[in-house]
Enzyme design. Sequence first.
Site, PDB file in Angstrom:
ATOM      1  CG  ASP A  89      -2.281   0.700   0.915  1.00 58.04           C
ATOM      2  OD1 ASP A  89      -2.294   1.949   1.081  1.00 58.04           O
ATOM      3  OD2 ASP A  89      -3.287   0.071   0.523  1.00 58.04           O
ATOM      4  CG  ASP A 167      -6.171   6.126  -2.051  1.00 60.34           C
ATOM      5  OD1 ASP A 167      -7.387   6.361  -2.037  1.00 60.34           O
ATOM      6  OD2 ASP A 167      -5.513   5.915  -1.008  1.00 60.34           O
ATOM      7  CG  ASP A 226      -9.800   4.360   4.302  1.00 56.15           C
ATOM      8  OD1 ASP A 226     -10.163   4.342   3.108  1.00 56.15           O
ATOM      9  OD2 ASP A 226      -8.712   4.807   4.687  1.00 56.15           O
TER      10      ASP A 226
HETATM   11  C1  GLA Z   1      -6.729   5.916   1.600  1.00 59.28           C
HETATM   12  C2  GLA Z   1      -7.246   4.554   1.153  1.00 59.28           C
HETATM   13  C3  GLA Z   1      -6.741   3.485   2.110  1.00 59.28           C
HETATM   14  C4  GLA Z   1      -5.207   3.485   2.151  1.00 59.28           C
HETATM   15  C5  GLA Z   1      -4.699   4.883   2.479  1.00 59.28           C
HETATM   16  C6  GLA Z   1      -3.184   4.996   2.285  1.00 59.28           C
HETATM   17  O1  GLA Z   1      -7.273   6.280   2.836  1.00 59.28           O
HETATM   18  O2  GLA Z   1      -8.646   4.557   1.106  1.00 59.28           O
HETATM   19  O3  GLA Z   1      -7.242   2.213   1.758  1.00 59.28           O
HETATM   20  O4  GLA Z   1      -4.714   3.067   0.904  1.00 59.28           O
HETATM   21  O5  GLA Z   1      -5.312   5.888   1.679  1.00 59.28           O
HETATM   22  O6  GLA Z   1      -2.705   6.270   2.542  1.00 59.28           O
END
Ligand code: GLA
Length: 673
Positions: A89, A167, A226
């Site tokens: 990520d 993202d 999230d």
């Molecule tokens: C956003 C995404 C998350 C993660 C963070 C990383 O909030 O929705 O799933 O990838 O960024 O910074």
Amino acid sequence: MPIPRRIIACVTAGTLWTGALGLAAVGAGVATASQAAAVDNGLAITPPMGFNDWNAFGCNVSEQLIKDTADYFVSSGLKAAGYTYVNIDDCWMTHTRDADGRLVPDPVKFPDGIKGTADYVHSKGLKLGIYEDAGTATCAGYPGSLDHEATDAQSFADWGVDYLKYDNCNNKSDGTRADFLRRYTAMGDALKATGRPIVYSLCEWGQQQPWEWAGDVGNLWRTTGDISDNWGSLKSITDANLPLAAYAKPGAWNDPDMLEVGNGGMTDTEYRTHFSLWSMMNAPLLIGTDLRKATQATMDILLNKDVIALDQDPLGKQATVLSSAGGAQVVVKQLANGDRAVALYNESDQPQHIATTAKAVGLPASGAGYRVRDLWQHRDYQSAGSLAATVPAHGTVLLRVGKDVRALLDPALVDAGVGGAALHIQPGKGADVTATVTDLGTLPALNVAVKLTAPSGWSVRPKGRTSVVALPGAHTLTTTWHIDVPAGTDTGTYPLSGTVSYSGVGPHTAVSSPLAGQVAVAVPPPAGTSYLSDLPWESASNGWGPVERDTSNGETAAGDGRPITLGGTVYAKGLGVHAPSTVAYYTAGGCTSLNATVGIDDEKKNSKGSVEFLVLADGKQVADSGVVTSTTGGHPLTADITGAQVVQLVVTDGGDGNDSDHADWAGAAITCS
Ligand code: GLA
């Protein structure tokens, strides 16, 4: 929004959500133009399975972690069970591009670069995923791919990347769907142009209803904000994602976000619900926990092959909600071999009896009944047609049901439970509860015996027979039990557990299955008028953090709120909650009215916050504020609760998700005789 990653996402969201609608026609045109170019990559024919580091590690990602995870996939059987993608990520790169404008992997975190890491992962027969952002910077502030799509996609392809999560932070968007389509299609086209098969995962948090257009752009799309590792988050994401079933199909999936199974913020019952529903919803199964520390219980969930088979079923049909009432949901998924998967999902805070039939879930009539496999018990049963269970609070009974005459050799499915709703007992007093066992099979259940146990120090004794030699199909054994609760017992809800044992007519059919029940030990409020924040509640659930007494809701730890303030007035007393929330009080039939001033706390003035306050008396709505927003201050609310045993204070999200929903029951007081 208790954690930094969420705050970043929401700051951006504030600008995006204004004026975002009304451009569907423009958007549709763009989608059609790019459709053939972007999506027919032949990937993710079943939902992707694997790992992503974000939920457990945040920015602490490293080559070592990815390699260890790949090793563990092989040694633990996760790879054999279908988990394939090991995904990196945010925070994998340096803060600046190189002289040629290319992204640079952080040399400390990834000494062998992404290429070296990918080579290692590939050598284990697995695939590597990476993260970028359709903006000028990622959510954690690293260089974004906006206007660098071709260069970055080529780097990913050159490194051997197999999956991209894309993202939506720092996106400079004008908030139109056309802009979202442009940014997400640009990367889709760039990935396609590299010629490397790369699964494309859109992460725009459901802002522009991606289910309506993202199937033409990528392989999966986030449908919500999230996830976080708590029940309120799980429940609200599930409620948002379930209605989107019609949009999912092979190669194009709704993504309710990565798994929290194993992270410690929920019970194993809740994690089993999480895994059950994600599989029913054809969600990607991306493990989000530190596998090096995973317990046996966590691995048993992640490795449940019967449940994974629902997610990966070749028909690729997301489950739909057949019925939903009072938190008892029947969710049904059609499977390629004609079977139905049936989730009896209890999102409420008490055990619930949930029932349906083979006919209602879409199976053809069958004189010989049905085979019913309980996918968490790993056991086969036979049913004449009824499918029912008493499901623990936040639990899911997951069944796979099909026609199979051989099932007559299996033990009958029984429907066993204690009472229905929560029963109340005052400390130092006793009460009767009823346990029932019903044979749902075609043939009798033999040597049926029921045992009930209560918390230690309590007494529990049967008032009638607890066993029967043969219980014919469609018959019920009912046993009344008397329970005494010692004086001085703390108020709260307590589980009643027990077992029902029996066997079928075939050999090796002995069954011992758990009985779920619950009692509430409660003391009614004193005579006169009392502030609710001075009384013990019976149960409380909340969208973020705990319900607060006499402060607003600070979202994370207990006691982190501020003075309750509505429309400039500060209230010394009250409850501070965050939607979705339910706080229940035992009133024992002795109270008459409830009064409060309700609204979104001034700390969220002019935000996206909007909620609805409801008061329920024994489940019946007796007051409703209507939707109140962050601009309207306090509203008086009065409820007639005469004669109610239980009063619930409910706050819903007002229909627009629970962003900024800091809701106050200011000065809430109850009058009893
Ligand atoms: C956003 C995404 C998350 C993660 C963070 C990383 O909030 O929705 O799933 O990838 O960024 O910074």
